[in-house]
Design a protein around this motif. Structure first.
Motif, PDB file in Angstrom:
ATOM      1  N   PHE A  49      14.475 -31.426  -9.977  1.00 58.06           N
ATOM      2  CA  PHE A  49      13.370 -30.714 -10.608  1.00 58.06           C
ATOM      3  C   PHE A  49      12.129 -31.602 -10.548  1.00 58.06           C
ATOM      4  N   CYS A  54       5.626 -27.784 -11.042  1.00 60.26           N
ATOM      5  CA  CYS A  54       5.921 -26.487 -11.667  1.00 60.26           C
ATOM      6  C   CYS A  54       4.641 -25.808 -12.172  1.00 60.26           C
ATOM      7  N   VAL A  55       4.473 -24.531 -11.801  1.00 56.31           N
ATOM      8  CA  VAL A  55       3.302 -23.778 -12.270  1.00 56.31           C
ATOM      9  C   VAL A  55       3.711 -22.757 -13.342  1.00 56.31           C
ATOM     10  N   ARG A  56       4.933 -22.880 -13.847  1.00 52.92           N
ATOM     11  CA  ARG A  56       5.431 -22.111 -14.988  1.00 52.92           C
ATOM     12  C   ARG A  56       5.377 -20.593 -14.743  1.00 52.92           C
ATOM     13  N   CYS A  57       5.804 -20.207 -13.566  1.00 53.25           N
ATOM     14  CA  CYS A  57       5.777 -18.776 -13.234  1.00 53.25           C
ATOM     15  C   CYS A  57       6.958 -18.025 -13.852  1.00 53.25           C
ATOM     16  N   GLY A  58       8.038 -18.724 -14.166  1.00 53.33           N
ATOM     17  CA  GLY A  58       9.192 -18.099 -14.821  1.00 53.33           C
ATOM     18  C   GLY A  58      10.218 -17.506 -13.863  1.00 53.33           C
ATOM     19  N   ALA A  59       9.970 -17.594 -12.559  1.00 53.13           N
ATOM     20  CA  ALA A  59      10.908 -16.994 -11.606  1.00 53.13           C
ATOM     21  C   ALA A  59      12.298 -17.626 -11.692  1.00 53.13           C
ATOM     22  N   CYS A  60      12.359 -18.917 -11.922  1.00 49.73           N
ATOM     23  CA  CYS A  60      13.666 -19.597 -11.991  1.00 49.73           C
ATOM     24  C   CYS A  60      14.472 -19.090 -13.185  1.00 49.73           C
ATOM     25  N   LEU A  71      11.566 -21.368 -20.558  1.00 42.43           N
ATOM     26  CA  LEU A  71      10.138 -21.649 -20.660  1.00 42.43           C
ATOM     27  C   LEU A  71       9.676 -21.221 -22.037  1.00 42.43           C
ATOM     28  N   HIS A  76       8.921 -26.537 -20.151  1.00 45.05           N
ATOM     29  CA  HIS A  76       9.936 -25.954 -19.261  1.00 45.05           C
ATOM     30  C   HIS A  76      11.200 -26.798 -19.457  1.00 45.05           C
ATOM     31  N   CYS A  93      11.734 -20.356  -6.275  1.00 45.45           N
ATOM     32  CA  CYS A  93      10.577 -21.133  -6.764  1.00 45.45           C
ATOM     33  C   CYS A  93       9.469 -21.131  -5.709  1.00 45.45           C
ATOM     34  N   PRO A  94       8.254 -20.680  -6.068  1.00 46.10           N
ATOM     35  CA  PRO A  94       7.192 -20.543  -5.055  1.00 46.10           C
ATOM     36  C   PRO A  94       6.542 -21.861  -4.652  1.00 46.10           C
ATOM     37  N   VAL A  95       6.794 -22.922  -5.433  1.00 44.21           N
ATOM     38  CA  VAL A  95       6.079 -24.179  -5.147  1.00 44.21           C
ATOM     39  C   VAL A  95       7.048 -25.329  -4.860  1.00 44.21           C
ATOM     40  N   ALA A  97       9.366 -26.619  -6.570  1.00 44.70           N
ATOM     41  CA  ALA A  97       9.585 -27.560  -7.684  1.00 44.70           C
ATOM     42  C   ALA A  97      11.073 -27.781  -7.929  1.00 44.70           C
ATOM     43  N   LEU A  98      11.897 -26.952  -7.311  1.00 42.48           N
ATOM     44  CA  LEU A  98      13.347 -27.070  -7.474  1.00 42.48           C
ATOM     45  C   LEU A  98      13.980 -27.205  -6.096  1.00 42.48           C
TER      46      LEU A  98
HETATM   47  S1  SF4 Z   1      10.170 -21.016 -10.341  1.00 41.19           S
HETATM   48 FE1  SF4 Z   1       9.341 -23.042  -9.894  1.00 41.19          FE
HETATM   49  S2  SF4 Z   1       7.187 -22.915 -10.486  1.00 41.19           S
HETATM   50 FE2  SF4 Z   1       8.217 -21.144 -11.394  1.00 41.19          FE
HETATM   51  S3  SF4 Z   1       8.726 -21.863 -13.475  1.00 41.19           S
HETATM   52 FE3  SF4 Z   1      10.501 -22.270 -12.165  1.00 41.19          FE
HETATM   53  S4  SF4 Z   1      10.225 -24.385 -11.453  1.00 41.19           S
HETATM   54 FE4  SF4 Z   1       8.272 -23.692 -12.255  1.00 41.19          FE
END
Ligand code: SF4
Ligand code: SF4
Length: 300
Positions: A49, A54-60, A71, A76, A93-95, A97-98
């Protein structure tokens, strides 16, 4: 034949002669306090991680079947005790981060990557290096991979700490062209404290490898206030003198670049507050070995 690996690095210049492809096996039976690859220790895949991405999008949180991501407010939370390393969160995860670190691979999978650089091996005198983790934790997979490399004419190096069954070590001696063998301590109590295993088996295997294999590099991590003692340098010099098959002794000075990795994998860093040795200290170690009669030593 399937094994678990966590990386394949192409164009590696520091893992043996020439241009190499380094295959990292997952799993290690030791628990060295200064481990620089903590993600390699578990034989299973683990989730990294990168919190700062992380941009805190919540997808994960939506993707995880086990509720491992939470979140709330501006935090997070990753509940690692719930994670089953399925990789679903990393996939969405779009960025990036995982990241799931570790995967099953067949010998054919690995060889397909290795084959891409075969022209460079031939030109540079390089080949394939197997690292880890501890490659000898997967002896059948290792043997099959080394055999496959041999059948293609690729030179092979294997990095090992030597804590393994004798049979696996004998197969290694037969199949590897060069062995990079760790030597961390020869003292029982120090071994229990620093590497988490007794050292008698390691020392037996060290003798086996150095007696029977003709191309061994002894790799010696040196950690200030742990094993930078005169007795340890004397032991290294004695080994280098006793075994002509040790072509080179590499001193590997402690560094703390793995700090971020411990955070990324949610692991406690067992060794903090150790001063990173500067050039003068490292040169002094080398000079001490020379004084003790060891002229095969280099800084790694
Ligand atoms: S999917 Fe990625 S960017 Fe979005 S909250 Fe989870 S770790 Fe963060
Ligand atoms: S790897 Fe799977 S189980 Fe682990 S946090 Fe991600 S989605 Fe959940």
């Amino acid at each position: 034949m399937t094994g678990t690996i966590f990386d394949i690095q192409r164009f590696s210049l520091h893992d043996g002669p020439g241009i190499r492809t380094t295959v990292f096996f997952k799993g290690c039976p030791l628990r060295c306090l200064w481990c620089h690859n903590p993600e390699s220790v578990s034989p299973q895949p683990v989730l990294a991680f990168y919190r700062d991405r992380c941009v805190r999008c919540g997808a994960c949180a939506k993707a995880c079947p086990n509720g491992a991501h939470e979140l709330r407010d501006d935090a997070h939370l990753l509940h690692r005790d719930r994670c089953r390393a399925c990789g679903a969160c990393a996939a969405v995860c779009p960025v990036r981060a995982l990241e799931l670190v570790g995967r099953n691979a067949t010998v054919a999978d690995v060889m397909a990557v290795v084959a891409r650089d075969s022209a460079y091996y031939a030109e540079s005198g390089g080949g394939v290096t197997v690292s880890g983790g501890e490659p000898l934790m997967q002896p059948a997979f290792l043997a099959a991979l080394l055999q496959a490399c041999r059948s293609k004419g690729y030179h092979t190096c294997v990095e090992t700490a030597g804590f393994a069954q004798g049979k696996a070590v004998e197969a290694l001696v037969e199949l590897a062209d060069c062995i990079f063998l760790d030597y961390k301590t020869g003292e029982a109590e120090a071994a229990r404290n620093w590497i988490g295993q007794p050292c008698d088996r390691i020392l037996r295997n060290l003798a086996l490898i150095c007696n029977r294999h003709t191309h061994v590099h002894l790799r010696c991590p040196i950690v200030p206030s742990v094993n930078d003692t005169d007795a340890h340098f004397q032991a290294i010099a004695d080994l280098a003198a006793r075994y002509p098959n040790i072509r080179q002794v590499e001193l590997l000075p402690y560094h703390d670049t793995a700090k971020a990795k411990y955070e990324r994998f949610g692991l406690p860093n067992p060794l903090t507050g150790i001063a990173v040795p500067d050039t003068e200290v490292k040169e002094r170690w080398l000079a001490r070995l020379a004084q003790l009669g060891c002229r095969k030593a280099v800084l790694g």
